[in-house]
Design a protein around this motif. Structure first.
Motif, PDB file in Angstrom:
ATOM      1  N   GLY A  14       0.853  -1.190   0.000  1.00 44.79           N
ATOM      2  CA  GLY A  14       0.000   0.000   0.000  1.00 44.79           C
ATOM      3  C   GLY A  14       0.880   1.228   0.000  1.00 44.79           C
ATOM      4  O   GLY A  14       1.790   1.328   0.833  1.00 44.79           O
ATOM      5  N   GLY A  16       0.821   5.376  -0.032  1.00 47.91           N
ATOM      6  CA  GLY A  16       0.041   6.604   0.009  1.00 47.91           C
ATOM      7  C   GLY A  16       0.826   7.747  -0.589  1.00 47.91           C
ATOM      8  O   GLY A  16       2.015   7.628  -0.763  1.00 47.91           O
ATOM      9  N   ASN A 131      -4.618  -0.257   2.704  1.00 49.09           N
ATOM     10  CA  ASN A 131      -3.542   0.120   3.619  1.00 49.09           C
ATOM     11  C   ASN A 131      -3.874   1.428   4.326  1.00 49.09           C
ATOM     12  O   ASN A 131      -4.309   2.393   3.694  1.00 49.09           O
ATOM     13  CB  ASN A 131      -2.239   0.287   2.814  1.00 49.09           C
ATOM     14  CG  ASN A 131      -1.074   0.781   3.663  1.00 49.09           C
ATOM     15  OD1 ASN A 131      -0.980   1.960   3.997  1.00 49.09           O
ATOM     16  ND2 ASN A 131      -0.186  -0.118   4.028  1.00 49.09           N
ATOM     17  N   GLU A 243       8.928  -5.198   7.934  1.00 48.68           N
ATOM     18  CA  GLU A 243       9.476  -4.185   7.039  1.00 48.68           C
ATOM     19  C   GLU A 243      10.844  -3.679   7.505  1.00 48.68           C
ATOM     20  O   GLU A 243      10.975  -3.147   8.604  1.00 48.68           O
ATOM     21  CB  GLU A 243       8.494  -3.022   6.917  1.00 48.68           C
ATOM     22  CG  GLU A 243       8.764  -2.190   5.686  1.00 48.68           C
ATOM     23  CD  GLU A 243       7.754  -1.073   5.528  1.00 48.68           C
ATOM     24  OE1 GLU A 243       6.987  -1.100   4.567  1.00 48.68           O
ATOM     25  OE2 GLU A 243       7.745  -0.177   6.386  1.00 48.68           O
ATOM     26  N   GLY A 248      10.484   1.900   1.000  1.00 49.29           N
ATOM     27  CA  GLY A 248      10.012   3.243   0.682  1.00 49.29           C
ATOM     28  C   GLY A 248       9.000   3.740   1.707  1.00 49.29           C
ATOM     29  O   GLY A 248       8.489   2.980   2.529  1.00 49.29           O
ATOM     30  N   GLY A 290      10.877  -4.589   2.072  1.00 50.06           N
ATOM     31  CA  GLY A 290      12.038  -3.693   2.127  1.00 50.06           C
ATOM     32  C   GLY A 290      13.208  -4.315   1.391  1.00 50.06           C
ATOM     33  O   GLY A 290      13.968  -5.088   1.974  1.00 50.06           O
ATOM     34  N   GLY A 291      13.293  -4.031   0.094  1.00 47.66           N
ATOM     35  CA  GLY A 291      14.423  -4.556  -0.684  1.00 47.66           C
ATOM     36  C   GLY A 291      14.213  -5.984  -1.167  1.00 47.66           C
ATOM     37  O   GLY A 291      15.181  -6.717  -1.371  1.00 47.66           O
ATOM     38  N   GLN A 310       6.321  -8.391   0.475  1.00 51.40           N
ATOM     39  CA  GLN A 310       5.565  -7.186   0.109  1.00 51.40           C
ATOM     40  C   GLN A 310       6.538  -6.245  -0.603  1.00 51.40           C
ATOM     41  O   GLN A 310       7.620  -5.961  -0.083  1.00 51.40           O
ATOM     42  CB  GLN A 310       4.974  -6.498   1.339  1.00 51.40           C
ATOM     43  CG  GLN A 310       4.391  -5.121   1.000  1.00 51.40           C
ATOM     44  CD  GLN A 310       3.518  -4.527   2.098  1.00 51.40           C
ATOM     45  OE1 GLN A 310       2.428  -5.030   2.351  1.00 51.40           O
ATOM     46  NE2 GLN A 310       3.972  -3.474   2.745  1.00 51.40           N
ATOM     47  N   GLY A 312       7.077  -2.533  -2.716  1.00 52.04           N
ATOM     48  CA  GLY A 312       6.493  -1.222  -2.995  1.00 52.04           C
ATOM     49  C   GLY A 312       7.180  -0.517  -4.143  1.00 52.04           C
ATOM     50  O   GLY A 312       6.606  -0.282  -5.198  1.00 52.04           O
ATOM     51  N   THR A 313       8.476  -0.189  -3.938  1.00 53.57           N
ATOM     52  CA  THR A 313       9.220   0.642  -4.891  1.00 53.57           C
ATOM     53  C   THR A 313       9.059   0.175  -6.344  1.00 53.57           C
ATOM     54  O   THR A 313       8.808   0.992  -7.236  1.00 53.57           O
ATOM     55  CB  THR A 313      10.713   0.654  -4.487  1.00 53.57           C
ATOM     56  OG1 THR A 313      10.780   1.236  -3.177  1.00 53.57           O
ATOM     57  CG2 THR A 313      11.557   1.471  -5.446  1.00 53.57           C
TER      58      THR A 313
END
Ligand SMILES: Cc1cc2nc3c(=O)[nH]c(=O)nc-3n(C[C@H](O)[C@H](O)[C@H](O)COP(=O)(O)O)c2cc1C
Length: 483
Positions: A14, A16, A131, A243, A248, A290-291, A310, A312-313
């Motif tokens: 998620g 934002g 999220n 995380e 990010g 995270g990575g 999970q 994101g980036t």
């Protein structure tokens, strides 16, 4: 998610405000993984989409499916496009969140979360999550209820200690009235201040629809917090996202006294490494974050006992993300040239958590640009409630005009280097405010340290990539659309 697998291997994180758009989440869900939309400040972005005339009509289509039509019509009418704006800001003011939550904002918040989840779920059998940030306290209940009305499958929440959310979901999914204690700064009274939400009151004469109780994943950065949440009398999360600080968005602060590097970034050490075996021992499903944006990393996460990862980036810069296209392409161009830089800024976020910013020209990621912004607080999602001397509750944000913040009892040193993430992040989507004096709110872009690696997702000869390119890489080429 294949038929014999209980949980998704990939969670598209998620992001934002609005970076994890419904278009992105829907694409991911249609390929069998968990697509997540962001609920943070969607009331505001929905209002601005409506004021822009909703050019592709999707928002209005989803609004028409809202179970309480009078509410839908009221919101539509309130934020109808108004071309006669001369001498005024481009977008009219949307009420700022407060604990009493006025009826107008309540309707807008429930509807906006409904719309985002409804659009992400439209036309397929995949699964969708919402999220939310625990730190953004007051919109939580109406946001959850809006998502429940659209049959959301997962709720994911980090940036705080979301201890009461399992119980809140149990109750809201039965359409029960519910209260959530709100943290108030400088409040030494024993009585908690509560935010209330009543589905019955909200729906008026309408019959309340039957709702599903979604699963709840807590986003954590330590085994201590995961253990604490899993033993709570308010019920345990159904799983965890673990995380790491290269992720990010907001990051957990380093443990102990914060030390800064030569470049002014927080230094993380041994104590910040998550104790994965301790979390595995809790017996709940978990995902690494995270990575983890490569096939090898996904495999590594699974070897540690995770269901998957999970990410994101990698998704933030794909074509389906909500980031305004020319800005996104400018950043991808910088990545291709090897000049894109991400900094973990310990000061930028009014929340006090470290926040990653991309140093890209023309945005508030460049400190000199950010310092020039005239401070104004007109969106208010990161305001902190505090107890005034007269016993009433006030709201303040360290990124608001310094003299206002100090007059409200805030410390001068807390205002230093703070950025207005509300205006900046909304501008990143292309819905930035244009002020009556002709100035424009500039974007602020966040990304994980993995930004430099997004080149791995470009199909040969292309300068942009799509969500399926990311999924293909993460899953080692095994991409199976849901039938
Ligand atoms: C642009 C962007 C915005 C983000 N916003 C949020 C957010 O609002 N809430 C949240 O829980 N995590 C947020 N995150 C974190 C992601 O959900 C995810 O956990 C993280 O990106 C995973 O690490 P990675 O960036 O290395 O893939 C954000 C990440 C990015 C890149």
């Amino acid at each position: 998610m294949s038929n014999n697998q209980k949980y998704p291997e990939i969670i598209q994180g998620g992001m934002g405000v609005g970076v994890s758009s419904w278009q992105l989440a829907r694409t991911v869900a249609m390929h069998g993984q968990l697509g997540v939309v962001s609920g943070t400040a969607v009331a505001l972005t929905l209002a601005r989409k409506l004021m822009d005339g909703d050019p592709d009509g999707h928002v209005n289509w989803a609004i028409s499916a809202f179970p309480f039509p009078e509410i839908a019509e009221r919101v539509r009418a309130k934020y109808a496009p108004n071309p006669n704006q001369e001498g005024k800001d481009k977008y009219k003011q949307v009420p700022m969140p407060t604990i009493e939550y006025g009826r107008d904002l309540l309707e807008l918040t429930v509807l906006a979360n409904f719309v985002e989840v409804y659009l992400a779920k439209a036309g397929h059998y995949g699964i969708i999550g919402l999220n939310l940030l625990e730190k953004v306290q007051v919109p939580t209940l109406p946001s959850l209820y809006g998502a429940l009305l659209a049959d959301v499958d997962y709720i994911l929440m980090g940036a705080g200690i979301p201890i009461r959310i399992p119980k809140a979901l149990d109750e809201l999914s039965q359409n029960l009235d519910i209260s959530l204690p709100i943290k108030i700064a400088e409040d030494d009274s024993k009585e908690p201040t509560l935010a209330h939400f009543s589905p019955k009151e909200f729906a008026g004469d309408h019959e309340l629809p039957k709702l599903k109780r979604p699963k709840f994943l807590a986003i954590v950065s330590s085994a201590t917090l995961a253990t604490h949440l899993s033993r709570s009398t308010f019920g345990s999360p159904d799983g965890f996202v673990l995380e790491a600080p290269v992720a990010g968005g907001h990051n957990a602060s380093p443990r102990g006294k914060v030390q800064l590097s030569e470049t002014g970034e927080p230094i993380y050490g041994e104590r910040d490494i998550i104790d994965v075996p301790a979390i595995k021992a809790l017996g709940l499903p978990f995902w690494m974050a995270g990575g983890y944006g490569s096939y090898e990393q996904v495999q590594m996460a699974k070897q540690m006992g995770a269901e998957g990862v999970q990410v994101g980036t990698a998704f933030a810069f794909c074509e389906e993300s909500g980031m305004e296209k020319s800005l996104k392409h400018k950043i991808l161009d910088a990545v291709r040239k090897g000049v894109a830089k991400v900094r973990t800024d310990p000061r930028a976020s009014p929340t006090g958590f470290p926040f990653k910013v991309v140093e890209v020209e023309g945005t508030m990621g460049i400190p000199e640009v950010a310092e020039k912004r005239q401070r104004i607080c007109d969106l208010g999602y990161l305001r902190e409630p505090y107890k005034k001397d007269n016993g009433k509750i006030g709201y303040r944000c360290p990124a608001e005009p310094v003299k206002d913040y100090v007059a409200k009892g805030g410390k001068l040193e807390d205002t230093e280097g703070r950025r207005c993430l509300c205006n900046g992040l909304v501008s990143t989507l292309g819905f930035g405010q244009e002020r009556r004096d002709g100035s424009k709110e500039l974007p602020i872009v966040t990304s994980g340290d993995d930004l430099k690696y997004v080149v791995r997702f470009f199909p040969k000869g292309e300068s942009v990539y799509h969500a399926i390119d990311v999924l293909r890489v993460l899953l080692g080429g095994k991409l199976t659309p849901l039938s």
